[in-house]
Design an enzyme around this catalytic site. Sequence first.
Site, PDB file in Angstrom:
ATOM      1  N   ALA A  38      -2.865   4.889   1.297  1.00  0.00           N
ATOM      2  CA  ALA A  38      -3.258   4.124   1.173  1.00  0.00           C
ATOM      3  C   ALA A  38      -3.948   3.754   2.617  1.00  0.00           C
ATOM      4  O   ALA A  38      -2.789   3.821   2.716  1.00  0.00           O
ATOM      5  CB  ALA A  38      -3.389   3.909   0.355  1.00  0.00           C
ATOM      6  N   ARG A  50      -7.457   5.931  -8.284  1.00  0.00           N
ATOM      7  CA  ARG A  50      -7.587   6.678  -7.792  1.00  0.00           C
ATOM      8  C   ARG A  50      -7.644   7.065  -9.354  1.00  0.00           C
ATOM      9  O   ARG A  50      -8.586   8.250  -9.319  1.00  0.00           O
ATOM     10  CB  ARG A  50      -6.330   8.174  -7.273  1.00  0.00           C
ATOM     11  CG  ARG A  50      -6.423   7.537  -5.395  1.00  0.00           C
ATOM     12  CD  ARG A  50      -4.709   8.121  -5.513  1.00  0.00           C
ATOM     13  NE  ARG A  50      -4.240   7.180  -3.820  1.00  0.00           N
ATOM     14  CZ  ARG A  50      -3.562   6.723  -2.899  1.00  0.00           C
ATOM     15  NH1 ARG A  50      -2.860   6.635  -4.925  1.00  0.00           N
ATOM     16  NH2 ARG A  50      -3.435   6.995  -1.709  1.00  0.00           N
ATOM     17  N   LEU A 109       1.161  -1.235  -0.104  1.00  0.00           N
ATOM     18  CA  LEU A 109       0.486  -0.212  -0.103  1.00  0.00           C
ATOM     19  C   LEU A 109       0.906   1.649  -0.073  1.00  0.00           C
ATOM     20  O   LEU A 109       1.792   1.458   0.601  1.00  0.00           O
ATOM     21  CB  LEU A 109      -1.233   0.096   0.753  1.00  0.00           C
ATOM     22  CG  LEU A 109      -1.931  -1.545   1.060  1.00  0.00           C
ATOM     23  CD1 LEU A 109      -2.365  -1.230   3.040  1.00  0.00           C
ATOM     24  CD2 LEU A 109      -2.890  -0.910   0.313  1.00  0.00           C
ATOM     25  N   ASP A 110       0.474   2.663  -0.613  1.00  0.00           N
ATOM     26  CA  ASP A 110       1.243   3.950  -0.316  1.00  0.00           C
ATOM     27  C   ASP A 110       1.215   4.379   0.294  1.00  0.00           C
ATOM     28  O   ASP A 110       0.286   4.041   1.543  1.00  0.00           O
ATOM     29  CB  ASP A 110       1.618   4.424  -1.693  1.00  0.00           C
ATOM     30  CG  ASP A 110      -0.496   4.943  -1.915  1.00  0.00           C
ATOM     31  OD1 ASP A 110      -0.872   4.969  -1.448  1.00  0.00           O
ATOM     32  OD2 ASP A 110      -0.618   4.752  -4.069  1.00  0.00           O
ATOM     33  N   VAL A 111       2.021   5.353   0.558  1.00  0.00           N
ATOM     34  CA  VAL A 111       1.325   6.170   1.610  1.00  0.00           C
ATOM     35  C   VAL A 111       0.415   6.374   2.145  1.00  0.00           C
ATOM     36  O   VAL A 111      -0.168   6.504   2.997  1.00  0.00           O
ATOM     37  CB  VAL A 111       2.445   7.335   1.565  1.00  0.00           C
ATOM     38  CG1 VAL A 111       2.466   8.170   2.845  1.00  0.00           C
ATOM     39  CG2 VAL A 111       3.714   7.224   1.331  1.00  0.00           C
TER      40      VAL A 111
END
Length: 331
Positions: free
Chosen positions: A101, A236, A97-99
């Site tokens: 999320a 997104r 997961l990115d920052v």
Amino acid sequence: MGSSGLARLQGLFAVYKPPGLKWLHLRETVELQLLKGLNAQQPPAPDQRVRFLLGPVEGSEEKKLTLRATNVPSLTTHRLVRGPAFTNLKIGVGHRLDVQASGVLVLAVGHGRSLLTDMYDAHLTKDYTVRGLLGKATDNFCEDGRLIEKTTYDHVTRERLDRILAVIQGSHQKALVMYSNLDLKSQEAYEMAVQGVIRPMNKSPMLISGIRCLHFAPPEFLLEVQCMHETQQQLRKLVHEIGLELKTSAVCTQVRRTRDGFFGLDDALLRTQWDLHNIQDAIQAAAPRVAAELQKNLSLKLGHHQLPSTGQPWGLKDPSSTLELESCSGQ
């Protein structure tokens, strides 16, 4: 020292990643907490060694000294001499997961790291809730990005949004069948479609197996997306493209993973639970389910007669361009 505790740290478990925290920092935090717990465990009794020490002669009134064989504890394994017994652990991270999320993040310790590869090969779906905001567009599809334009959204209705989501789901389901390399006219393809177990056999673009609107209160809306081979940035961008199809604009305000394969929100440990005992219990609780699900997926894969594949199957276009291909059907 701590061997029993380490023996129970073999497998997969899930944690809940809050937004704003990098997955790398999360992994380091979990590792530090596990090392702290392992090193705090009661050490085993030290080994005894025979040493010859000076002492008085037994039964003698004279003050004479003699060497006597005596058992004394060995200090070579004492933590103040050797330092901590555990200084590092190898922890694997599943679908990242990115920052920005948040949500379910699968981690692995010990032999569980090989199970992560099995999870990747199973091409399991993941569930997300994605929040959108109508009326503006930014350069990174997020609310905090550089504003590009503002638009009106009074004409947007729930029915129109549902139609566009149906177009997206239908197009991606067709792509899913194509990337699975199944004969579309075969009984096997029909049975797998009924069971909902059709999955791509190789790498593919993001594929959406299900999408629906959970809440619609303009300018805000909430989507539930079931997908595979995705990134959070692609989700997104999906919100941005949905806004364009609605003849307006939209940005994404939240991406939250609620399920990763066979790990859901109920399985994810909160930040206050990232300690040795909670993680050990989580691994033990998940182990039977992990083994059963991976065996099930292995059986499906072995029973799947894969057709020859050359590049993209049957000239299929990238399903990420679904909206451009079939936008007319949503109007």
